[in-house]
Design an enzyme around this catalytic site. Structure first.
Site, mmCIF file in Angstrom:
data_model
loop_
_atom_site.group_PDB
_atom_site.id
_atom_site.type_symbol
_atom_site.label_atom_id
_atom_site.label_comp_id
_atom_site.label_asym_id
_atom_site.label_seq_id
_atom_site.Cartn_x
_atom_site.Cartn_y
_atom_site.Cartn_z
ATOM 1 C CB SER A 16 -4.363 -6.527 7.207
ATOM 2 O OG SER A 16 -4.309 -5.973 8.159
ATOM 3 C CG ASP B 275 -2.280 -0.849 0.956
ATOM 4 O OD1 ASP B 275 -1.873 -2.088 0.461
ATOM 5 O OD2 ASP B 275 -3.009 -0.741 1.714
ATOM 6 N NE ARG C 168 -1.271 2.876 13.542
ATOM 7 C CZ ARG C 168 -0.583 1.797 13.055
ATOM 8 N NH1 ARG C 168 0.858 1.966 13.380
ATOM 9 N NH2 ARG C 168 -1.064 0.701 12.444
#
Length: 387
Positions: A181, A17, A96
């Site tokens: 994933s 990606d 994150r």
């Protein structure tokens, strides 16, 4: 090629990606700086660097932020006993803001007006990345390809990405893709999507054995000692990596859950959080041993809100910063050592001691009266029975 639009710093993983996104951003006219964060994942970082350079990245930053991740993000979550929806230890949610903080730092260092990421338009990570970026640099502009019609209409699935990669000479794995994933960092490994989107599909765990260890904490974990060979680990990163190794071998911290994403849908995820699970149980135990009952009740409520804020991406919000301060203040007496074992995926507390213990053996003993008058309990019971 389109007219130059300026410089964008891309949160780059080296996978299909973000490799395609790197080339696509160049097509759109951006100068691309690739940023790959090392937060403990098993990765050939030099291979990823060479790949990004070959795809046309103007610069490539590979930043080891593992220590900051443990000390500045994982430790506050351990102090909070943070759990989202009673089960999820927030491995991705904690990573994150750590990654995005460095993303913004590099953008400011390079004078870049834009940052970009490969998070999808249905997930939580887009929110977590962008709220952090805007909190730290309100003027930054975010390019999120998976939310741009010109991108997602062109790449409706993996086949289109593979065709694009082949056309542009982007190396892709030659082995068959796993049917889900996977995302890995020091705190956990997560498995989502693919065949796991059917909540009836069974994921088969791995077998476990047994080990024992002692963990000493002073507000945050400071030392772990293996009861078998006496080996110790003291630095935050070394300690955490060691616990991951021990607990991972014994299948500790593996869960299969359906959770509520911030964007409004339920999703199924499988998480492995070995060290985080050990530390959750150890901290919970020493906290109950040393913290006043009423303070602990209030702190438990704060922990619920903290977990929700972190999951939803509000690490840098004023309310989350306030909660971290409050929770940190509650930890001043949380000092001591917990002895525990791991066996067949479970963590068992074996004993604990602390110089700040509120446990009074004489007071609680059934064999010694101590500083307690049993007759006083009569009035206590009568008053509580009035209603």
């Amino acid at each position: 090629m389109a007219q130059s639009k300026g410089t964008v710093v891309l949160a780059y993983s080296g996978g299909l990606d973000t490799s395609c996104i790197l080339v696509w951003l160049k097509e759109q006219g951006y100068d691309v700086i690739a940023y790959l964060a090392n937060i403990g994942q098993k990765e050939d970082f030099e291979a990823a660097r060479k790949k990004a350079q070959a795809l046309g990245a103007k610069k490539v930053y590979i930043e080891d932020i593992s220590r900051e991740f443990v000390e500045e993000f994982i430790w506050p979550a351990v102090q909070a006993n943070a759990l989202y929806e009673d089960r999820y230890l927030l491995g991705t949610a904690l990573a994150r803001p750590c990654i995005a903080r460095k993303l913004v730092e590099i953008a400011q260092r390079e004078g870049a007006q834009y940052v970009a990421h490969g998070a999808t338009g249905k997930g939580n990570d887009q929110v977590r990345f962008e709220l952090t970026c805007y909190a730290l640099c309100p003027k930054i502009k975010v390019v999120a390809p998976w939310r741009l019609p010109e991108f997602y209409q062109r790449f409706s699935g993996r086949r289109e990405l593979m065709d694009y990669a082949k056309k542009h000479g982007i190396p892709v794995p030659v082995t068959p893709q796993t049917p889900w994933s996977m995302d890995e960092n020091l705190m956990h490994i997560s498995y989502e999507a693919g065949i796991l989107e059917n909540p009836k599909v069974i994921d088969h765990g791995r077998p476990a054995s047994v080990a024992a260890t002692g963990l000493r904490a002073s507000r945050v974990p400071v030392k772990v000692t293996n009861a078998g060979d006496g080996a110790t680990r003291c630095s935050a990163l070394e300690l955490f990596v060691y616990l991951n190794d021990i607990a991972g071998k014994h299948g500790v911290g593996r869960i299969d859950i359906v959770e509520n994403r911030f964007v409004g849908m339920k999703s199924r995820g499988i998480y492995e959080t070995p060290a985080g699970t050990i530390l959750y149980h150890a901290h919970l135990d020493i906290e109950a041993f040393t913290m006043d009952r009423e303070v602990r009740k209030i702190k438990q409520g704060l922990a619920l809100k903290f977990s929700e804020l972190v999951y939803n991406g509000f690490w840098h919000s004023p309310e989350c910063e306030f909660l971290r301060q409050c929770i940190g203040r509650s930890q001043e007496a949380v000092v001591g050592t917990v002895r525990l074992s791991v066996f067949k995926g479970q963590v068992y507390i074996l004993g604990r001691e602390s110089p700040r213990s509120l446990y009074n053996e004489e007071l609680v003993s059934m064999n010694v009266q101590g500083d307690y008058e049993p007759a006083d309990a009569t009035g206590f019971i009568n008053i509580n029975s009035l209603r």
